[in-house]
Design a protein around this motif. Sequence first.
Motif, PDB file in Angstrom:
ATOM      1  N   LEU A 202       0.667  -1.140  -0.031  1.00  0.00           N
ATOM      2  CA  LEU A 202       0.047   0.005  -0.011  1.00  0.00           C
ATOM      3  C   LEU A 202       0.844   1.030  -0.040  1.00  0.00           C
ATOM      4  N   GLY A 203       1.711   1.392   0.821  1.00  0.00           N
ATOM      5  CA  GLY A 203       2.720   2.569   1.330  1.00  0.00           C
ATOM      6  C   GLY A 203       3.431   2.597  -0.563  1.00  0.00           C
ATOM      7  N   ASN A 204       3.689   1.662  -1.324  1.00  0.00           N
ATOM      8  CA  ASN A 204       4.448   2.152  -2.683  1.00  0.00           C
ATOM      9  C   ASN A 204       3.728   2.129  -3.541  1.00  0.00           C
ATOM     10  N   MET A 205       2.275   2.152  -3.434  1.00  0.00           N
ATOM     11  CA  MET A 205       1.228   2.357  -4.497  1.00  0.00           C
ATOM     12  C   MET A 205       0.846   3.151  -4.136  1.00  0.00           C
ATOM     13  N   LEU A 206       0.953   4.363  -2.871  1.00  0.00           N
ATOM     14  CA  LEU A 206       0.308   5.219  -3.214  1.00  0.00           C
ATOM     15  C   LEU A 206       1.720   6.410  -3.441  1.00  0.00           C
ATOM     16  N   PHE A 207       2.660   5.941  -3.652  1.00  0.00           N
ATOM     17  CA  PHE A 207       3.680   6.962  -4.040  1.00  0.00           C
ATOM     18  C   PHE A 207       3.632   6.614  -5.320  1.00  0.00           C
ATOM     19  N   LEU A 208       3.783   5.124  -6.037  1.00  0.00           N
ATOM     20  CA  LEU A 208       3.244   5.259  -7.677  1.00  0.00           C
ATOM     21  C   LEU A 208       2.476   6.340  -8.402  1.00  0.00           C
ATOM     22  N   TRP A 209       1.077   6.203  -7.021  1.00  0.00           N
ATOM     23  CA  TRP A 209       0.178   6.939  -7.860  1.00  0.00           C
ATOM     24  C   TRP A 209      -0.070   8.179  -7.964  1.00  0.00           C
ATOM     25  N   VAL A 210       1.335   8.719  -7.007  1.00  0.00           N
ATOM     26  CA  VAL A 210       1.187  10.014  -6.447  1.00  0.00           C
ATOM     27  C   VAL A 210       2.118  10.407  -7.779  1.00  0.00           C
ATOM     28  N   PHE A 211       2.799   9.744  -7.677  1.00  0.00           N
ATOM     29  CA  PHE A 211       4.394  10.450  -8.405  1.00  0.00           C
ATOM     30  C   PHE A 211       4.674  10.222  -9.822  1.00  0.00           C
ATOM     31  N   GLY A 212       3.284   8.517 -10.293  1.00  0.00           N
ATOM     32  CA  GLY A 212       3.091   8.376 -11.274  1.00  0.00           C
ATOM     33  C   GLY A 212       2.146   9.284 -12.656  1.00  0.00           C
ATOM     34  N   GLN A 213       1.434   9.543 -11.805  1.00  0.00           N
ATOM     35  CA  GLN A 213       0.719  10.936 -12.566  1.00  0.00           C
ATOM     36  C   GLN A 213       1.457  11.976 -13.014  1.00  0.00           C
ATOM     37  N   VAL A 214       2.346  12.522 -12.107  1.00  0.00           N
ATOM     38  CA  VAL A 214       2.953  13.511 -12.914  1.00  0.00           C
ATOM     39  C   VAL A 214       4.323  13.166 -14.060  1.00  0.00           C
ATOM     40  N   VAL A 215       4.500  12.059 -13.770  1.00  0.00           N
ATOM     41  CA  VAL A 215       5.917  12.324 -15.214  1.00  0.00           C
ATOM     42  C   VAL A 215       4.583  11.224 -15.979  1.00  0.00           C
ATOM     43  N   GLU A 216       3.548  10.213 -16.044  1.00  0.00           N
ATOM     44  CA  GLU A 216       2.732  10.174 -17.522  1.00  0.00           C
ATOM     45  C   GLU A 216       2.778  11.670 -17.978  1.00  0.00           C
ATOM     46  N   GLY A 217       1.338  12.638 -16.845  1.00  0.00           N
ATOM     47  CA  GLY A 217       1.365  12.847 -17.684  1.00  0.00           C
ATOM     48  C   GLY A 217       2.310  14.236 -18.614  1.00  0.00           C
ATOM     49  N   VAL A 218       3.690  13.849 -18.083  1.00  0.00           N
ATOM     50  CA  VAL A 218       4.212  14.416 -19.697  1.00  0.00           C
ATOM     51  C   VAL A 218       5.091  13.532 -20.083  1.00  0.00           C
ATOM     52  N   VAL A 219       5.469  12.569 -20.340  1.00  0.00           N
ATOM     53  CA  VAL A 219       6.598  11.667 -21.251  1.00  0.00           C
ATOM     54  C   VAL A 219       5.024  10.879 -21.934  1.00  0.00           C
ATOM     55  N   ARG A 220       3.597  10.401 -21.308  1.00  0.00           N
ATOM     56  CA  ARG A 220       2.322   9.901 -22.008  1.00  0.00           C
ATOM     57  C   ARG A 220       2.796   8.598 -21.105  1.00  0.00           C
ATOM     58  N   HIS A 221       1.328   7.421 -21.920  1.00  0.00           N
ATOM     59  CA  HIS A 221       1.397   5.945 -21.391  1.00  0.00           C
ATOM     60  C   HIS A 221       2.358   5.095 -21.578  1.00  0.00           C
ATOM     61  N   GLY A 222       2.753   4.806 -23.102  1.00  0.00           N
ATOM     62  CA  GLY A 222       3.657   3.804 -23.280  1.00  0.00           C
ATOM     63  C   GLY A 222       4.718   4.272 -22.846  1.00  0.00           C
ATOM     64  N   PHE A 223       5.495   5.828 -22.599  1.00  0.00           N
ATOM     65  CA  PHE A 223       7.008   5.921 -22.432  1.00  0.00           C
ATOM     66  C   PHE A 223       6.869   6.388 -21.355  1.00  0.00           C
ATOM     67  N   PHE A 224       6.058   5.932 -20.137  1.00  0.00           N
ATOM     68  CA  PHE A 224       5.650   5.853 -19.233  1.00  0.00           C
ATOM     69  C   PHE A 224       6.034   4.292 -18.653  1.00  0.00           C
ATOM     70  N   VAL A 225       5.714   3.741 -18.816  1.00  0.00           N
ATOM     71  CA  VAL A 225       5.885   2.114 -18.467  1.00  0.00           C
ATOM     72  C   VAL A 225       7.581   1.997 -18.975  1.00  0.00           C
ATOM     73  N   LEU A 226       7.415   2.027 -20.242  1.00  0.00           N
ATOM     74  CA  LEU A 226       9.038   1.894 -20.539  1.00  0.00           C
ATOM     75  C   LEU A 226       9.794   2.206 -19.540  1.00  0.00           C
ATOM     76  N   LEU A 227       9.729   3.613 -19.439  1.00  0.00           N
ATOM     77  CA  LEU A 227      10.985   3.947 -18.130  1.00  0.00           C
ATOM     78  C   LEU A 227      10.721   3.479 -16.915  1.00  0.00           C
ATOM     79  N   TYR A 228       9.412   2.921 -16.287  1.00  0.00           N
ATOM     80  CA  TYR A 228       9.381   1.789 -15.013  1.00  0.00           C
ATOM     81  C   TYR A 228       9.838   0.883 -14.731  1.00  0.00           C
ATOM     82  N   LEU A 229       9.910   0.196 -15.738  1.00  0.00           N
ATOM     83  CA  LEU A 229       9.806  -1.093 -16.329  1.00  0.00           C
ATOM     84  C   LEU A 229      12.130  -0.818 -16.544  1.00  0.00           C
TER      85      LEU A 229
END
Length: 427
Positions: free
Chosen positions: A104-131
């Motif tokens: 739960l702790g990790n997913m909370l941080f992923l949800w908040v900061f993931g939205q910031v990054v995904e908003g800049v790089v869009r969906h596909g590139f965000f997944v590639l960056l995360y992996l």
Amino acid sequence: MFLPLFSDSPMRVWPFATGALILLNVVCFVIQHSLPDREIRMKINSTNLPPAARVEFEELRDDGGRISIQAPGYVPYTLYHGDGLHPIQWFTSFFMHAGIGHLLGNMLFLWVFGQVVEGVVRHGFFVLLYLGMGLTQNIIEQVLFLGSDGGTSLGASSAIYSIMLLAAWFAPQDNIHSVIFFFYRVFFFPIPVLMMALFYFLFDVAHSAASGFEMNTPLLHALGGVVGLVTGFVLLKGGLVENDHRDALSLMEGMWGAQPKSKKQKRLTKLTKEQLAAKEAELQARIEQLRIAENSLSMHLQAGNLTSSLAQYHRLKKLDPKFDWQESQLRKLISLAQQNSDWSNTVSLSQQYLDKFKSDNQQTATVIRLNLATVFLQKLDAPQKARRLLNSIDQRGLSKDQVQLHQRLLTKCEKQIDEGGLELADD
């Protein structure tokens, strides 16, 4: 520690990729903890055992330094230390979690900061960056600890630290609305993305240094942060990512760029073709920022995010001082403020509506006056303000129910005024 709740970053796209990664982590967690226990052979550090137990422990080791143990079925998919390189673990370990609190702790941080990054790089590139960043950190980690006495690690924390540092690069001035628990009290406040990311990163770096950079959770977090720090710089410097000149690199270049030495020199400077092109590009970027901010405002309103909607409005006012609310947007915001029991914004937004649209939509303006009078009377103990508002309503246009409500409210106003009480005067 600060816990992030949500950000006010422009909502360019719905965070589908972030949500999908969270769902994948949850599914992997369920599968992970449903695997039966099994006997495995692996390297394990025995230095913390009592001396007598340590001798027996050493006798059980084989020539490779491994020992057979009964362990949870998911252990072979965690990241081994000091037992060679295991490429499959580079992928599997950062989709696993030790317990529900860890998840739960990790997913909370992923949800908040993931939205910031995904908003800049869009969906596909965000997944590639995360992996890609999670994989890179795991490879570095397993190589660094090839000579250790054993042990394992698991969890998405390092990959999320990478995402958090990317967010600091891409949107340093955006705010993360956070909560902190201090002496049994709860405090809510906004923190810039850059400050929150650096706080967590530098805290773990300091903790790692204090422990002599031995293998522990803060060191692994710090490694993930370093991966994100380097990745963000490379992406921005190489022009692979841009964020409407709001990223850290653009802000630093603007801060340190050459400026005319005097106003006279500035007036005498002739615009070259390159400068004209730069001015045009700046204008286009400003137009694009306005478009993104307007879309983000609409998406935050649709999602019911009152605080983020107001933050986007103030951002739009900075970009274009002539920008103002649409009638439907103000109605939505008033409704959200009431649902959140945010009476200050309810009053402010309602008064804005009455100032701008009372002549355009008289029926809605009447409803807002009645609602606002109710708030003054029942929530803010301001019966005189409620009475003035009620007296401004033309009863000829009211329905039967509205007339009855109007009379009930007016009666309560008179009663409260007669009973006395301190009421703050209007500004």
